[in-house]
Motif scaffolding. Structure first.
Motif, PDB file in Angstrom:
ATOM      1  N   LEU A 103      18.830  -6.117 -30.258  1.00 38.81           N
ATOM      2  CA  LEU A 103      18.035  -7.142 -29.582  1.00 38.81           C
ATOM      3  C   LEU A 103      16.621  -6.667 -29.230  1.00 38.81           C
ATOM      4  CD1 LEU A 103      20.751  -8.612 -27.190  1.00 38.81           C
ATOM      5  CD2 LEU A 103      19.764  -9.733 -29.197  1.00 38.81           C
ATOM      6  N   GLU A 104      16.218  -5.542 -29.777  1.00 37.54           N
ATOM      7  CA  GLU A 104      14.886  -5.019 -29.474  1.00 37.54           C
ATOM      8  C   GLU A 104      13.804  -6.006 -29.900  1.00 37.54           C
ATOM      9  OE1 GLU A 104      12.560  -0.746 -29.517  1.00 37.54           O
ATOM     10  OE2 GLU A 104      14.258  -1.046 -30.863  1.00 37.54           O
ATOM     11  N   TRP A 105      14.046  -6.693 -31.006  1.00 40.80           N
ATOM     12  CA  TRP A 105      13.084  -7.674 -31.493  1.00 40.80           C
ATOM     13  C   TRP A 105      12.890  -8.782 -30.461  1.00 40.80           C
ATOM     14  CZ3 TRP A 105      14.185 -12.847 -31.952  1.00 40.80           C
ATOM     15  CH2 TRP A 105      15.552 -13.199 -31.898  1.00 40.80           C
ATOM     16  N   PHE A 106      13.957  -9.202 -29.769  1.00 42.11           N
ATOM     17  CA  PHE A 106      13.873 -10.292 -28.795  1.00 42.11           C
ATOM     18  C   PHE A 106      13.068  -9.853 -27.570  1.00 42.11           C
ATOM     19  CE2 PHE A 106      15.393 -12.850 -25.214  1.00 42.11           C
ATOM     20  CZ  PHE A 106      15.159 -14.118 -25.718  1.00 42.11           C
ATOM     21  N   TYR A 107      13.242  -8.609 -27.177  1.00 41.46           N
ATOM     22  CA  TYR A 107      12.478  -8.065 -26.052  1.00 41.46           C
ATOM     23  C   TYR A 107      10.986  -8.070 -26.380  1.00 41.46           C
ATOM     24  CZ  TYR A 107      11.276  -4.902 -22.198  1.00 41.46           C
ATOM     25  OH  TYR A 107      10.734  -4.350 -21.057  1.00 41.46           O
ATOM     26  N   ARG A 108      10.686  -7.674 -27.603  1.00 38.85           N
ATOM     27  CA  ARG A 108       9.281  -7.650 -28.056  1.00 38.85           C
ATOM     28  C   ARG A 108       8.731  -9.070 -28.127  1.00 38.85           C
ATOM     29  NH1 ARG A 108       4.902  -6.778 -27.990  1.00 38.85           N
ATOM     30  NH2 ARG A 108       3.510  -5.762 -29.465  1.00 38.85           N
ATOM     31  N   PHE A 109       9.536  -9.993 -28.620  1.00 42.10           N
ATOM     32  CA  PHE A 109       9.136 -11.394 -28.706  1.00 42.10           C
ATOM     33  C   PHE A 109       8.851 -11.970 -27.315  1.00 42.10           C
ATOM     34  CE2 PHE A 109      10.889 -15.748 -28.231  1.00 42.10           C
ATOM     35  CZ  PHE A 109       9.894 -16.445 -28.895  1.00 42.10           C
ATOM     36  N   ALA A 110       9.695 -11.616 -26.346  1.00 44.86           N
ATOM     37  CA  ALA A 110       9.542 -12.131 -24.984  1.00 44.86           C
ATOM     38  C   ALA A 110       8.257 -11.636 -24.329  1.00 44.86           C
ATOM     39  CB  ALA A 110      10.746 -11.725 -24.135  1.00 44.86           C
ATOM     40  N   GLN A 111       7.779 -10.466 -24.756  1.00 45.77           N
ATOM     41  CA  GLN A 111       6.546  -9.919 -24.193  1.00 45.77           C
ATOM     42  C   GLN A 111       5.306 -10.665 -24.696  1.00 45.77           C
ATOM     43  OE1 GLN A 111       7.247  -5.675 -25.246  1.00 45.77           O
ATOM     44  NE2 GLN A 111       6.900  -5.247 -23.089  1.00 45.77           N
ATOM     45  N   GLU A 112       5.322 -11.028 -25.974  1.00 46.10           N
ATOM     46  CA  GLU A 112       4.167 -11.708 -26.577  1.00 46.10           C
ATOM     47  C   GLU A 112       4.647 -12.847 -27.484  1.00 46.10           C
ATOM     48  OE1 GLU A 112       0.580  -8.962 -27.502  1.00 46.10           O
ATOM     49  OE2 GLU A 112       2.334  -7.804 -28.096  1.00 46.10           O
ATOM     50  N   PRO A 113       5.214 -13.903 -26.911  1.00 42.61           N
ATOM     51  CA  PRO A 113       5.803 -14.976 -27.727  1.00 42.61           C
ATOM     52  C   PRO A 113       4.809 -15.676 -28.651  1.00 42.61           C
ATOM     53  CG  PRO A 113       5.646 -15.623 -25.411  1.00 42.61           C
ATOM     54  CD  PRO A 113       5.383 -14.160 -25.468  1.00 42.61           C
ATOM     55  N   LYS A 114       3.568 -15.871 -28.207  1.00 44.76           N
ATOM     56  CA  LYS A 114       2.589 -16.581 -29.034  1.00 44.76           C
ATOM     57  C   LYS A 114       2.223 -15.783 -30.288  1.00 44.76           C
ATOM     58  CE  LYS A 114       0.412 -19.350 -25.404  1.00 44.76           C
ATOM     59  NZ  LYS A 114      -0.843 -19.650 -24.668  1.00 44.76           N
ATOM     60  N   ARG A 115       2.216 -14.457 -30.151  1.00 41.93           N
ATOM     61  CA  ARG A 115       1.834 -13.608 -31.268  1.00 41.93           C
ATOM     62  C   ARG A 115       3.033 -13.246 -32.147  1.00 41.93           C
ATOM     63  NH1 ARG A 115       0.220  -8.230 -32.811  1.00 41.93           N
ATOM     64  NH2 ARG A 115       1.166  -7.199 -31.028  1.00 41.93           N
ATOM     65  N   MET A 116       4.211 -13.205 -31.552  1.00 44.24           N
ATOM     66  CA  MET A 116       5.378 -12.665 -32.260  1.00 44.24           C
ATOM     67  C   MET A 116       6.366 -13.710 -32.775  1.00 44.24           C
ATOM     68  SD  MET A 116       5.036  -9.414 -32.401  1.00 44.24           S
ATOM     69  CE  MET A 116       4.043  -8.109 -31.686  1.00 44.24           C
ATOM     70  N   TRP A 117       6.188 -14.990 -32.431  1.00 40.11           N
ATOM     71  CA  TRP A 117       7.225 -15.962 -32.768  1.00 40.11           C
ATOM     72  C   TRP A 117       7.438 -16.084 -34.278  1.00 40.11           C
ATOM     73  CZ3 TRP A 117       6.695 -20.348 -35.745  1.00 40.11           C
ATOM     74  CH2 TRP A 117       5.397 -20.763 -36.028  1.00 40.11           C
ATOM     75  N   LYS A 118       6.337 -16.068 -35.019  1.00 36.87           N
ATOM     76  CA  LYS A 118       6.474 -16.233 -36.469  1.00 36.87           C
ATOM     77  C   LYS A 118       7.125 -15.013 -37.103  1.00 36.87           C
ATOM     78  CE  LYS A 118       3.911 -17.670 -40.581  1.00 36.87           C
ATOM     79  NZ  LYS A 118       2.589 -18.079 -41.125  1.00 36.87           N
ATOM     80  N   ARG A 119       6.694 -13.815 -36.641  1.00 42.22           N
ATOM     81  CA  ARG A 119       7.247 -12.586 -37.218  1.00 42.22           C
ATOM     82  C   ARG A 119       8.759 -12.504 -37.005  1.00 42.22           C
ATOM     83  NH1 ARG A 119       5.393  -6.670 -35.169  1.00 42.22           N
ATOM     84  NH2 ARG A 119       3.366  -7.454 -35.894  1.00 42.22           N
ATOM     85  N   TYR A 120       9.206 -12.820 -35.791  1.00 43.36           N
ATOM     86  CA  TYR A 120      10.608 -12.603 -35.479  1.00 43.36           C
ATOM     87  C   TYR A 120      11.500 -13.817 -35.732  1.00 43.36           C
ATOM     88  CZ  TYR A 120       9.288  -8.123 -33.492  1.00 43.36           C
ATOM     89  OH  TYR A 120       8.826  -6.848 -33.332  1.00 43.36           O
ATOM     90  N   LEU A 121      11.111 -14.977 -35.220  1.00 45.56           N
ATOM     91  CA  LEU A 121      11.982 -16.139 -35.378  1.00 45.56           C
ATOM     92  C   LEU A 121      12.017 -16.628 -36.821  1.00 45.56           C
ATOM     93  CD1 LEU A 121      11.293 -18.134 -32.094  1.00 45.56           C
ATOM     94  CD2 LEU A 121      13.004 -16.378 -32.567  1.00 45.56           C
ATOM     95  N   VAL A 122      10.855 -16.794 -37.422  1.00 48.55           N
ATOM     96  CA  VAL A 122      10.790 -17.240 -38.815  1.00 48.55           C
ATOM     97  C   VAL A 122      11.252 -16.128 -39.757  1.00 48.55           C
ATOM     98  CG1 VAL A 122       9.305 -18.096 -40.660  1.00 48.55           C
ATOM     99  CG2 VAL A 122       8.951 -18.892 -38.310  1.00 48.55           C
ATOM    100  N   GLY A 123      10.734 -14.914 -39.534  1.00 47.34           N
ATOM    101  CA  GLY A 123      11.074 -13.785 -40.402  1.00 47.34           C
ATOM    102  C   GLY A 123      12.552 -13.449 -40.385  1.00 47.34           C
ATOM    103  N   ASN A 124      13.148 -13.422 -39.189  1.00 48.60           N
ATOM    104  CA  ASN A 124      14.573 -13.092 -39.086  1.00 48.60           C
ATOM    105  C   ASN A 124      15.447 -14.162 -39.719  1.00 48.60           C
ATOM    106  OD1 ASN A 124      13.829 -10.805 -37.770  1.00 48.60           O
ATOM    107  ND2 ASN A 124      14.734 -11.333 -35.798  1.00 48.60           N
ATOM    108  N   THR A 125      15.031 -15.427 -39.581  1.00 53.90           N
ATOM    109  CA  THR A 125      15.792 -16.522 -40.201  1.00 53.90           C
ATOM    110  C   THR A 125      15.759 -16.401 -41.724  1.00 53.90           C
ATOM    111  OG1 THR A 125      15.297 -18.008 -38.353  1.00 53.90           O
ATOM    112  CG2 THR A 125      15.993 -19.022 -40.422  1.00 53.90           C
ATOM    113  N   LYS A 126      14.597 -16.096 -42.266  1.00 53.66           N
ATOM    114  CA  LYS A 126      14.471 -15.909 -43.717  1.00 53.66           C
ATOM    115  C   LYS A 126      15.347 -14.746 -44.181  1.00 53.66           C
ATOM    116  CE  LYS A 126       9.800 -17.770 -44.481  1.00 53.66           C
ATOM    117  NZ  LYS A 126       8.412 -17.421 -44.891  1.00 53.66           N
ATOM    118  N   PHE A 127      15.376 -13.678 -43.396  1.00 52.93           N
ATOM    119  CA  PHE A 127      16.171 -12.502 -43.756  1.00 52.93           C
ATOM    120  C   PHE A 127      17.657 -12.846 -43.792  1.00 52.93           C
ATOM    121  CE2 PHE A 127      18.441  -8.558 -42.563  1.00 52.93           C
ATOM    122  CZ  PHE A 127      18.072  -7.765 -43.643  1.00 52.93           C
ATOM    123  N   ILE A 128      18.116 -13.557 -42.782  1.00 51.07           N
ATOM    124  CA  ILE A 128      19.533 -13.955 -42.730  1.00 51.07           C
ATOM    125  C   ILE A 128      19.899 -14.797 -43.942  1.00 51.07           C
ATOM    126  CG2 ILE A 128      21.209 -15.374 -41.468  1.00 51.07           C
ATOM    127  CD1 ILE A 128      19.718 -14.487 -38.882  1.00 51.07           C
TER     128      ILE A 128
END
Length: 246
Positions: A210-235
């Motif tokens: 869940l380290e990615w979620f912690y990072r996302f929570a710190q900077e959601p505006k900058r990280m949402w695409k990298r983690y939410l979109v990127g992780n969904t594509k990976f799955i």
């Protein structure tokens, strides 16, 4: 070294301790190791970015940085031993440099950040381990000159804290100029964490993937695409690959 392949990405099946031993032996023999870590986002990018794919797959040593990659390896019936996080590897190698009297060059991040990293390690160990440092802001035409400065610094290890795919391509394209540096590695945002600019997730979140979620929570505006979109594509890519093998 046993190597597996996940979604056009080669990964060595190594533990942290095994990786450290390989690096230690390479430096003692005067060899060069070009290292890289891969996570879900990088693997997704490698599906369409062929230059990045080449820069990664032709490295001498490739570790799984993200827990999602380890989970994917199990789903795809090619299980990796464990996650070898880039920041943890860097921290361990700086300590190794102190033990072996090696020198380290820190390249990347903002000027004030990389200075804090150098100051921290100089105080924690000794300034003797510092071969040099430079911020990560430069033009493409400056790359070779920067590589030459690093090569002439007497560094045994080079850590490059620049975003993907710039750091991977920089190391791949300039490793011939860096041939006298025994270990070269991209470490992404690790300098931000080491300097204290960014907080790292608690250990339980790291171990739970869940380290990615912690990072996302710190900077959601900058990280949402990298983690939410990127992780969904990976799955989706992993599930598609798994279904193709049924």
């Amino acid at each position: 070294m046993n190597k597996i392949n996940i979604l056009n990405t080669s990964i060595h099946d190594l533990s942290m301790q095994e990786t450290l031993q390989i690096v230690d032996e390479a430096i003692s023999k005067g060899e060069q190791l070009h290292h890289v870590v891969v996570n879900a986002g990088k693997i997704v990018a490698m599906q369409s970015d062929l230059q990045l794919r080449q820069s990664v797959n032709e490295c001498d040593l490739i570790n799984a940085d993200g827990q999602a990659v380890v989970w994917a390896s199990k789903i795809l019936k090619a299980p990796l031993k464990e996650r070898v996080a880039g920041i943890d590897l860097m921290v361990n190698l700086v300590y190794l440099a102190h033990q072996r009297k090696h020198k380290v060059f820190f390249f990347g991040a903002k000027e004030e950040v990389v200075k804090k990293v150098v100051e921290k390690y100089s105080n924690q160990y000794s300034s003797d381990i510092i071969a040099g440092y430079r911020n990560g802001y430069f033009k493409k035409e400056q790359e070779q000159d920067i590589a030459k400065v690093i090569a002439e610094s007497g560094a045994n290890m080079l850590f490059v804290a620049i975003s993907s795919p710039t750091k991977e391509n920089f190391l791949y394209e300039n490793k011939h100029l860096l041939k006298d540096v025994n270990f070269i590695m991209g470490v992404g945002g690790s300098f931000d964490v080491v300097s204290g600019k960014v907080k790292r997730a608690p250990l339980w979140m790291q171990n739970s993937g869940l380290e990615w979620f912690y990072r996302f929570a710190q900077e959601p505006k900058r990280m949402w695409k990298r983690y939410l979109v990127g992780n969904t594509k990976f799955i989706l890519l992993v599930l598609k690959e798994r279904m193709s093998k049924v």
